[in-house]
Design a protein around this motif. Structure first.
Motif, PDB file in Angstrom:
ATOM      1  N   SER A 117       1.181 -20.021 -37.102  1.00  0.00           N
ATOM      2  CA  SER A 117       0.219 -20.992 -36.571  1.00  0.00           C
ATOM      3  C   SER A 117       0.618 -22.422 -36.916  1.00  0.00           C
ATOM      4  O   SER A 117       0.125 -23.378 -36.314  1.00  0.00           O
ATOM      5  CB  SER A 117      -1.207 -20.695 -37.070  1.00  0.00           C
ATOM      6  N   ASN A 138       4.217 -12.989 -27.294  1.00  0.00           N
ATOM      7  CA  ASN A 138       2.944 -12.837 -27.997  1.00  0.00           C
ATOM      8  C   ASN A 138       2.264 -14.181 -28.243  1.00  0.00           C
ATOM      9  O   ASN A 138       1.034 -14.295 -28.161  1.00  0.00           O
ATOM     10  CB  ASN A 138       3.156 -12.114 -29.324  1.00  0.00           C
ATOM     11  N   LYS A 141       0.232 -15.639 -25.167  1.00  0.00           N
ATOM     12  CA  LYS A 141      -0.886 -14.932 -24.538  1.00  0.00           C
ATOM     13  C   LYS A 141      -2.045 -14.733 -25.509  1.00  0.00           C
ATOM     14  O   LYS A 141      -1.901 -14.926 -26.732  1.00  0.00           O
ATOM     15  CB  LYS A 141      -0.418 -13.584 -23.996  1.00  0.00           C
ATOM     16  N   THR A 142      -3.176 -14.349 -24.986  1.00  0.00           N
ATOM     17  CA  THR A 142      -4.342 -14.007 -25.799  1.00  0.00           C
ATOM     18  C   THR A 142      -4.185 -12.583 -26.307  1.00  0.00           C
ATOM     19  O   THR A 142      -3.888 -11.677 -25.514  1.00  0.00           O
ATOM     20  CB  THR A 142      -5.634 -14.132 -24.977  1.00  0.00           C
ATOM     21  N   ARG A 144      -6.061  -9.661 -28.802  1.00  0.00           N
ATOM     22  CA  ARG A 144      -7.175  -9.193 -29.616  1.00  0.00           C
ATOM     23  C   ARG A 144      -6.634  -8.197 -30.639  1.00  0.00           C
ATOM     24  O   ARG A 144      -6.120  -7.143 -30.278  1.00  0.00           O
ATOM     25  CB  ARG A 144      -8.208  -8.498 -28.733  1.00  0.00           C
ATOM     26  N   THR A 151      -9.704 -12.517 -32.011  1.00  0.00           N
ATOM     27  CA  THR A 151      -8.933 -12.753 -30.794  1.00  0.00           C
ATOM     28  C   THR A 151      -8.133 -14.047 -30.947  1.00  0.00           C
ATOM     29  O   THR A 151      -8.707 -15.115 -31.181  1.00  0.00           O
ATOM     30  CB  THR A 151      -9.855 -12.863 -29.567  1.00  0.00           C
ATOM     31  N   PHE A 152      -6.834 -13.943 -30.834  1.00  0.00           N
ATOM     32  CA  PHE A 152      -5.938 -15.084 -30.966  1.00  0.00           C
ATOM     33  C   PHE A 152      -5.646 -15.688 -29.604  1.00  0.00           C
ATOM     34  O   PHE A 152      -5.299 -14.966 -28.660  1.00  0.00           O
ATOM     35  CB  PHE A 152      -4.624 -14.665 -31.632  1.00  0.00           C
ATOM     36  N   LYS A 153      -5.761 -16.996 -29.512  1.00  0.00           N
ATOM     37  CA  LYS A 153      -5.450 -17.705 -28.289  1.00  0.00           C
ATOM     38  C   LYS A 153      -3.980 -18.129 -28.292  1.00  0.00           C
ATOM     39  O   LYS A 153      -3.348 -18.206 -29.353  1.00  0.00           O
ATOM     40  CB  LYS A 153      -6.344 -18.944 -28.155  1.00  0.00           C
ATOM     41  N   PRO A 154      -3.416 -18.427 -27.120  1.00  0.00           N
ATOM     42  CA  PRO A 154      -2.024 -18.876 -27.075  1.00  0.00           C
ATOM     43  C   PRO A 154      -1.817 -20.155 -27.879  1.00  0.00           C
ATOM     44  O   PRO A 154      -2.711 -20.998 -27.973  1.00  0.00           O
ATOM     45  CB  PRO A 154      -1.784 -19.127 -25.579  1.00  0.00           C
ATOM     46  N   SER A 220      -0.599  -5.150 -31.483  1.00  0.00           N
ATOM     47  CA  SER A 220       0.570  -5.824 -30.907  1.00  0.00           C
ATOM     48  C   SER A 220       1.837  -4.996 -31.126  1.00  0.00           C
ATOM     49  O   SER A 220       2.896  -5.524 -31.430  1.00  0.00           O
ATOM     50  CB  SER A 220       0.742  -7.233 -31.472  1.00  0.00           C
TER      51      SER A 220
END
Length: 315
Positions: A117, A138, A141-142, A144, A151-154, A220
């Protein structure tokens, strides 16, 4: 390693895992109110970071999620992983203390937030980002992650890797041949190792949690069998004097890698045998298949019952 250990304890105390064991899954077995991602990000904002020098101009920064490797030389600095973005000011200060040379490269070992991040600010500071091609996918894209309830955002465009590889990548930097190797699905679907042959230092990231049960991200593409395979590869590819940087935990060595691989294989065998016999998740967890390892490996984010669940999920 005293300063490094104190940083680790500060981080654990901030997240509450030293005493409470807050991170547990799944929800029907282990209730939790707040996603561990939120808890860990908040802890990283409060936790100090520390620097430990290894050898061959390689150092480790700890205190912002995953362990960050730093290689400094005449041509500049290279980072292996970027930590959590809330730690950027502390990491910048630590980097400046290592070397005044410019930041040139960042290698992502995989896509997880506690390792990547920080990508946008590291790129802003001048780094070209290198990663396995699935890491880029990865991060764009979004995703979960069910076991983290998050939920991770791009990532923003500046944080996306631009130098990509599939299986192997070599980088010549600071008169060192830096070797990157893709494991295949393990902790996630995009884990790599980063090896510095001249210094005989390897960063294996989250394919090795030194002294701790690991997380396996099935959301993932992670795999318990792939995690075991990666651990076995790690043991085989290094020598008795190789310094091993884990994704989490203290700096390690081949003997500790071997103990980690043995633990993974034994727990998987116990869980898979019971699952094949038709036993339910609750029955397997109740049988305490990790019991003989809990005192050694169960003192961080993931406790024995949680790890039994993770192994059962992919056995």
């Amino acid at each position: 390693m005293e300063n490094l250990d104190m940083t680790r304890r500060n981080f654990l105390a901030a997240t509450g895992v030293l005493t409470a064991g807050i991170i547990a899954f799944p929800h029907e077995l282990f209730a939790q109110k707040t996603s561990p991602v939120i808890t860990i990000i908040n802890a990283a904002g409060k936790s100090p970071v520390s620097v430990t020098k290894l050898r061959g101009n390689i150092s480790v920064i700890e205190g912002s999620g995953g362990n960050i490797g730093v290689f400094a030389g005449e041509n500049g600095k290279l980072m292996v992983d970027a930590g959590i973005d809330v730690s950027k000011d502390k990491i910048r200060k630590a980097m400046a203390g290592i070397s005044s040379k410019p930041l040139k490269y960042l290698i992502n070992t995989h896509w997880h937030f506690d390792h990547a991040s920080g990508n946008p600010w590291v790129h802003q500071d001048g780094a070209t980002i290198i990663a396995q091609e699935k890491t880029k996918t990865n991060l764009m894209k979004t995703i979960r992650v069910e076991d983290w309830d998050y939920t991770f955002k791009p990532l923003p465009a500046g944080g996306i890797p631009t130098v990509l590889f599939k299986d192997e990548h070599h980088l010549k930097f600071n008169n060192e041949d830096i070797l990157m190797h893709y494991y295949g699905p393990a902790h996630t679907d995009c884990d790599i190792s980063v090896y510095f042959p001249h210094a005989d230092v390897i960063h294996v990231a989250d394919t090795f949690w030194n002294g701790y049960y690991p997380f396996i991200d099935y959301s993932s593409g992670g795999s318990i069998k792939g995690t075991i395979a990666a651990a076995v590869v790690n043991v085989k590819k290094i020598g008795p004097k190789t310094i091993v940087i884990p994704g989490h935990g203290p700096i390690g060595n081949r003997a500790q890698l071997s103990q980690f691989a043995d633990m993974l294989q034994e727990v998987h065998h116990k869980v898979a045998t019971q699952k094949k016999q038709g036993k339910s998740l609750k029955e397997v967890v109740a049988s305490k298949p990790t019991k003989s390892y809990d005192a050694k490996f169960g003192n961080f984010v993931i406790k024995g019952d949680t790890f039994a669940y993770l192994v059962y999920k992919g056995a």
